[in-house]
Each structure stands twice: as structure tokens, then as C-alpha cells.
Motif scaffolding. Structure first.
Motif, mmCIF file in Angstrom:
data_model
loop_
_atom_site.group_PDB
_atom_site.id
_atom_site.type_symbol
_atom_site.label_atom_id
_atom_site.label_comp_id
_atom_site.label_asym_id
_atom_site.label_seq_id
_atom_site.Cartn_x
_atom_site.Cartn_y
_atom_site.Cartn_z
ATOM 1 N N ASP A 82 -2.326 -21.802 -33.793
ATOM 2 C CA ASP A 82 -3.320 -22.865 -33.167
ATOM 3 C C ASP A 82 -2.793 -23.671 -32.400
ATOM 4 N N GLY A 83 -1.402 -23.667 -32.186
ATOM 5 C CA GLY A 83 -0.415 -24.391 -31.536
ATOM 6 C C GLY A 83 -0.222 -25.502 -32.275
ATOM 7 N N ASN A 84 -0.304 -25.922 -33.350
ATOM 8 C CA ASN A 84 -0.544 -27.143 -34.303
ATOM 9 C C ASN A 84 0.268 -26.962 -35.405
ATOM 10 N N LEU A 85 1.179 -27.598 -36.070
ATOM 11 C CA LEU A 85 1.868 -27.619 -36.743
ATOM 12 C C LEU A 85 0.689 -28.602 -38.156
ATOM 13 N N GLN A 86 0.598 -27.468 -39.421
ATOM 14 C CA GLN A 86 -0.425 -27.871 -40.775
ATOM 15 C C GLN A 86 0.508 -28.582 -41.789
ATOM 16 N N GLU A 87 1.118 -29.047 -42.257
ATOM 17 C CA GLU A 87 1.952 -29.738 -43.974
ATOM 18 C C GLU A 87 2.255 -28.572 -44.327
ATOM 19 N N PRO A 88 0.722 -27.747 -44.686
ATOM 20 C CA PRO A 88 1.613 -26.426 -45.654
ATOM 21 C C PRO A 88 2.428 -26.018 -44.409
ATOM 22 N N LYS A 90 -2.320 -39.268 -35.884
ATOM 23 C CA LYS A 90 -3.182 -39.143 -37.372
ATOM 24 C C LYS A 90 -4.313 -38.389 -37.518
ATOM 25 N N ASN A 91 -3.603 -36.665 -36.888
ATOM 26 C CA ASN A 91 -4.505 -36.251 -36.898
ATOM 27 C C ASN A 91 -4.530 -35.472 -37.889
ATOM 28 N N GLY A 92 -3.902 -35.497 -39.111
ATOM 29 C CA GLY A 92 -3.737 -34.142 -39.433
ATOM 30 C C GLY A 92 -2.292 -32.969 -39.224
ATOM 31 N N SER A 93 -2.168 -33.244 -37.869
ATOM 32 C CA SER A 93 -0.837 -32.245 -37.786
ATOM 33 C C SER A 93 0.166 -32.372 -36.116
ATOM 34 N N VAL A 94 0.727 -31.360 -36.499
ATOM 35 C CA VAL A 94 1.881 -32.518 -35.852
ATOM 36 C C VAL A 94 2.027 -30.204 -34.285
ATOM 37 N N SER A 95 1.601 -31.310 -32.912
ATOM 38 C CA SER A 95 1.966 -31.018 -31.613
ATOM 39 C C SER A 95 3.136 -30.530 -31.490
ATOM 40 N N ALA A 96 3.333 -29.313 -30.173
ATOM 41 C CA ALA A 96 4.641 -29.060 -29.518
ATOM 42 C C ALA A 96 4.640 -30.646 -28.961
#
Length: 576
Positions: free
Chosen positions: A511-517, A534-540
Motif C-alpha cells: 500500500d506504499g506505507n509500512l505498518q508497525e507489524p 501519527k497516522n499509524g503508518s510510515v511513508s517512504a
């Protein structure tokens, strides 16, 4: 700082008397504090047990034994500790008595005196019988004396409330303003900037672990420091997590130089006999491994220091000579993680060319080890205190005077520091043994689910063909890169984060983002910090900013001369 002051500092650290355990009180003997006990404390204990006492790798005595009033409440505890051989802290086997210059032991008679005093009322006696109070030089708390230069981390770093165990990296450049010309180092002493500091490795200056003495080089040898040297700090922080436990750190290293006209005949060489490919079975009470190093030249060993973590049980250095004979150089039968001593020879140990030095380390991963955090799991190499390590650090010199010392420096290592490596051994990962230990399905490759934590954080980088498994050849390539001098943790850690590669490898739902799991282990403890929106995911983009911030933090900072000392400021809620 002159040589006489350094000799006094070194002498204060050492107690050249034999130890004794299980002492009994001497019947009928009248023992008092002022006449009998205080002289022992002055000689053997007050180097640490006094106001402003020695800081041995973060180990600071919590009480002073300089007065009767201050010592009397601790009488029974003192008697128990010296009788058990736990104080003064010294862990080399009795066979090595008199061999090492920094030996910290007390005589059987001294133990009996303390035990008798404690068990017969711990009386004060006549103050007129007391020896003259020992005077300690005012050196700002530095055991090595007044420093010529103090080098600090380039900035204060805050260890957050939620952190329990973490490694952080910083750079400090020694500028020409700090060091106008190259100088030979006579002594180095590190000081952690807060109680959360567990150990420091500051390449190429050295480092400390709990219980370490400062480094005071023997006459005629040292390390060469040049303007422009980059000090690379590896900081291991360990503390109790929770609200209000966050603390600032700005650790530092104090340096004393030789006089400019001093004759230096040797540059110290370093070796770290180590293994990364071990697995300590769950519940194993005595599991051991070995690694070795072969001397390429006639040499003399100056110091040895074994290093393991809390499951460490024992360590032994043994020399196997070319003529077929052998000798145990150091036996530490009861290794103590809290007192990691660097054993320095009085008379440097000669080893001829071709001598093989074998290090044997053993662990106790059983429930009988009170320091064991979890005896039900197998343990592998890792940075956290709850994982394990196996190293045998060693300093040595060539056995002949190095008349052309500048040539020796140029051949000895980076930064003109005179750090050389010999003919084998060192930091060992045997890919074949690694596969034998961890390749559970025996398909000849290491899958990520099979890999230990130390490999998982670098898995995507080591996996060059991106087929999801590590071959023997890929591990060999990674090992060559590690041994080739890439500082810090070796190829591909968080300092060299490539956002595109990270996304390709770990963004499993694409999905183009890293979720914590989805995040690799080394990111999870910082996920909330990297997640800027702080949206719960990390973008590039967020990954890129995190990588850039880390690079900025590691480079470009400057240390400070000793005239500019300023303690780090901790927040009001700090426990430091």
C-alpha cells in the motif's frame, strides 16, 4: 599531567596483596576501627569508598569509608563481602596472584581483622591511634588526574521514558582547535553522562563496560591521536522504562598526553577474539565455545578482557606455542557481568610468532543462574543485555622496540592510531556453522523466520538476490564487508536506510506505507518517532527524513576542551 602523578593514580587502583575467603574472627584479639581497620580501608578501599571516589565504568561506591561514623553502620556487610571474596572485586583465579598490575585483593590477615572487628562490637578505639588521613588529589573526580583534553558526544541525547534497552550512535570530530598537533596518549578515562549508560565504545579511543578501570598505558607505549580524528560513539543505554524515567546523556572521555619529548617505543595493537554464530541451549548450565587468534610476529601481551552478558559463567585465555607446549594465561572461573575487568600484566607476556591464543567462554542459561532473565529460551548473539556475546579483547605489542615508530603508526591502522591486526582469528562468523545451527528445514538456506534477531535486522541487505533466503555465499560476502572496516554495526543497519529498498522488502500489503507489524525489528522501538504525521503508518518520505536525521546526528559535531565542561541538563522528571 606528569608521570609521577600517573604512577600514583595507577598505584591507587591496585592492591598488591593476596585474597582470602571464609575468614573467621581471631579469638581474643582486640580490634578497633582507628588502629586496625582504617589502615586497611585507606590502602584497599578508599580509592572508591570516599567522596568523589573512582568511577569504574559506571560502578560508583554508594558510601564512604573514611570515618568511623560513616563506616560503622556497614561493619557486618563489609565483613560478609570481604569474607566471601566479593570485595574488593577481582575475578581472576588464585593461580594468577601477583601477575596483574591492577590486582584488587586483600590479605587473609586483613580479612580476619575486618571480620573480628565486625563480630566483636565494631568499636571505634582511640582516634589518636588512627593513621594520618589519606589525601586525594583534586582532579575533578578523574582517576587519571587532571585531563589535558576532554572529548564529548557532539550533542546531548535524551533516552525516552519508554526505552528499556537501546544502542545509539554519534560522531565527534577532534578539531585542530582542540588538538593543534598530533600527540601520544598516556591515559584515557570515560565517564557516562547518566545512570542509563551501560557501556561506551568510542572508536578509536576505546571504551568502558561496568567495572572497568581507566586505561593508563605503561611507559613507552600508548596511542597516537591526530587532529581531525573522528570519534565514533556507540552508546548502549539500559534502564527501567516508565513515566518519568527519561534522561539526558552527554558522555565524555578524558585524555592525558605524554610530554611532547617522551620516547615512545611501541604502538598498542588490538584484537577482539569473538564469535557471532553460537546458540546457547535453553536450560544449559555450562555451555561453552572457543575461538582463536594466531600471532604473526613475536609479541608481548599487555592486557586481556573477556566480555559476555548476564548469562556469562567463565572465560579462559590459553596459549598454544609452536613447540607444542601450552599455558593458561587468564582463567576467570566466576565471570561477573557487573565487574568486567581489564587484566593488565605487570610483566608483559611474551608469545613467539605462530602462537595460537584460544579463548573459551561459557554460559549458564539455567534457572540456577539468578541473573538469567529467561532460562526457557535458547540465546544467540545480540546487542541487548538479555541476548549474549562472546569476546576476548586483547592489547599486545611487537616484541622488539619499534625504532621507526612513525612507520609503525602508518602501518598500524586508521587515523594514525597505531591499531594493528595480527594473523588470524578475531571476529568470527562461520557461515557453514551458522547454517548448521539455524537452518531448521535443512534446505541449505537461512529463511528470515529461521534467522536469529541479529540477522533479521540486516536480512534484506544480506539477501542480495532477493529470493527470501540467505546462502552461505551471501553470508560470506556480508562477513567480508563487516571485517573490512565498516564502522558500527556493519552493512545495512538503520544508518544506511534506503527507503525504496525498505518499502520493497517490508511493505507486504503493497500500500506504499509500512505498518508497525510489517516493520523490521530495529524500527519497531522507534516507530512512533518515525511516524511524523501519527497516522499509524510510515511513508517512504518519513523513512527518508528519519535516515537523514540519523546521518545528521552522527556527523559534524565537535568535542570540547576541558576548559569548556558543562554537565548535561536532565528534565525535572529524570531519575538520574
Amino acid at each position: 599531567m606528569n608521570s609521577n602523578r600517573l604512577m600514583l593514580a595507577g598505584a591507587a587502583l591496585a592492591v598488591f596483596v593476596a585474597g582470602a575467603h571464609g575468614a573467621e574472627p581471631v579469638a581474643g584479639k582486640k580490634v578497633t576501627f582507628h588502629k586496625d581497620v582504617l589502615p586497611i580501608l585507606q590502602e584497599s578501599c578508599q580509592i572508591c569508598h570516599r567522596d568523589g571516589g573512582a568511577n569504574l565504568g559506571g560502578m560508583v561506591a554508594p558510601m564512604a569509608f573514611t570515618t568511623y561514623e560513616g563506616t560503622r553502620p556497614w561493619a557486618k556487610s563489609m565483613a560478609q563481602r570481604v569474607s566471601e571474596g566479593k570485595m574488593p572485586p577481582w575475578h581472576a583465579a588464585p593461580q594468577h596472584h601477583g601477575v596483574f598490575a591492577n590486582e584488587r585483593t586483600i590479605s587473609k590477615e586483613a580479612v580476619e581483622t575486618i571480620v573480628t572487628w565486625a563480630q566483636t562490637g565494631a568499636t571505634a578505639g582511640n582516634p589518636a591511634d588512627a593513621p594520618t588521613a589519606k589525601e586525594w588529589a583534586s582532579t575533578g573526580g578523574w582517576v587519571i588526574g587532571e585531563p589535558d583534553l576532554i572529548v564529548r558526544m557532539n550533542e546531548k541525547y535524551f533516552i525516552p521514558d519508554e526505552v528499556e534497552d537501546t544502542y545509539e550512535y554519534f560522531n565527534t570530530t577532534i578539531t585542530e582547535e582542540m588538538l593543534p598537533e598530533p600527540r601520544w596518549i598516556k591515559a584515557i578515562e570515560f565517564r557516562g553522562g547518566c545512570k542509563a549508560v551501560h557501556h561506551i565504545i568510542a572508536t578509536p579511543l576505546g571504551g568502558i563496560a561496568p567495572g572497568n578501570d581507566p586505561t593508563i598505558f605503561p611507559e613507552g607505549m600508548g596511542r597516537y591521536l591526530t587532529p581531525g580524528t573522528e570519534v565514533r560513539w556507540q552508546m548502549h543505554y539500559h534502564k527501567e522504562p516508565g513515566p518519568g524515567t527519561g534522561v539526558y546523556d552527554q558522555s565524555e572521555a578524558a585524555i592525558v598526553f605524554y610530554p611532547k619529548d617522551a620516547k615512545i617505543t611501541h604502538a598498542l595493537r588490538d584484537e577482539a577474539l569473538g564469535r557471532f554464530d553460537f546458540v546457547v541451549p535453553a536450560g544449559a548450565a555450562d555451555y561453552s565455545i572457543q575461538t582463536d587468534f594466531t600471532f604473526a610476529d613475536d609479541s608481548r601481551i599487555v592486557t586481556m578482557m573477556p566480555h559476555m552478558h548476564v548469562r556469562g559463567k567463565s572465560a579462559k585465555y590459553e596459549a598454544f606455542y609452536p613447540d607444542g607446549t601450552s599455558k593458561v594465561l587468564l582463567d576467570v572461573p566466576k565471570y561477573d557481568f557487573n565487574w568486567q575487568t581489564r587484566y593488565q600484566y605487570k610483566e608483559f607476556e611474551f608469545v613467539p610468532k605462530g602462537t595460537k591464543l584460544v579463548l573459551t567462554t561459557a554460559w549458564d542459561n539455567s534457572a540456577n543462574n539468578p541473573s538469567n532473565p529467561d532460562p526457557t529460551i535458547a540465546v544467540t548473539f545480540g546487542e541487548p543485555t538479555t541476548a549474549e556475546m562472546s569476546f576476548g579483547f586483547m592489547n599486545y605489542i611487537l616484541a622488539v622496540d619499534q625504532e621507526d615508530i612513525q612507520k609503525a603508526i602508518s602501518e598500524g591502522g586508521s587515523n594514525g592510531f597505531g591499531v594493528g591486526r595480527g594473523g588470524g582469528g578475531g571476529r568470527n562468523i562461520d557461515p557453514s556453522q551458522f547454517l548448521a545451527n539455524f537452518d531448521a528445514d535443512k534446505d541449505g538456506m537461512l529463511q528470515e523466520t529461521e534467522a536469529p534477531d541479529m540477522i533479521k535486522r540486516f536480512f534484506a541487505v544480506i539477501d542480495q538476490d532477493k529470493n527470501g533466503g540467505l546462502t552461505k555465499e551471501e553470508m560470506e560476502t556480508a562477513m567480508k564487508q563487516l571485517q573490512g572496516g565498516r564502522g558500527g554495526r556493519g552493512g545495512g543497519d538503520r544508518r544506511n536506510m534506503d527507503p525504496a529498498r525498505m518499502m520493497e522488502r517490508f511493505d507486504t500489503n503493497k500500500d506504499g506505507n509500512l505498518q508497525e507489524p510489517e516493520a523490521p525489528e530495529f524500527m519497531k522501538d522507534r516507530f512512533a518517532t518515525i511516524d511524523l504525521d501519527k497516522n499509524g503508518s510510515v511513508s517512504a518520505e518519513e523513512l527518508g527524513k528519519a535516515a537523514q536525521q540519523f546521518q545528521n546526528r552522527r556527523g559534524g559535531g565537535e568535542g570540547h576542551g576541558n576548559q569548556e565542561q558543562a554537565p548535561a541538563q536532565a528534565p525535572a522528571a529524570s531519575t538520574d
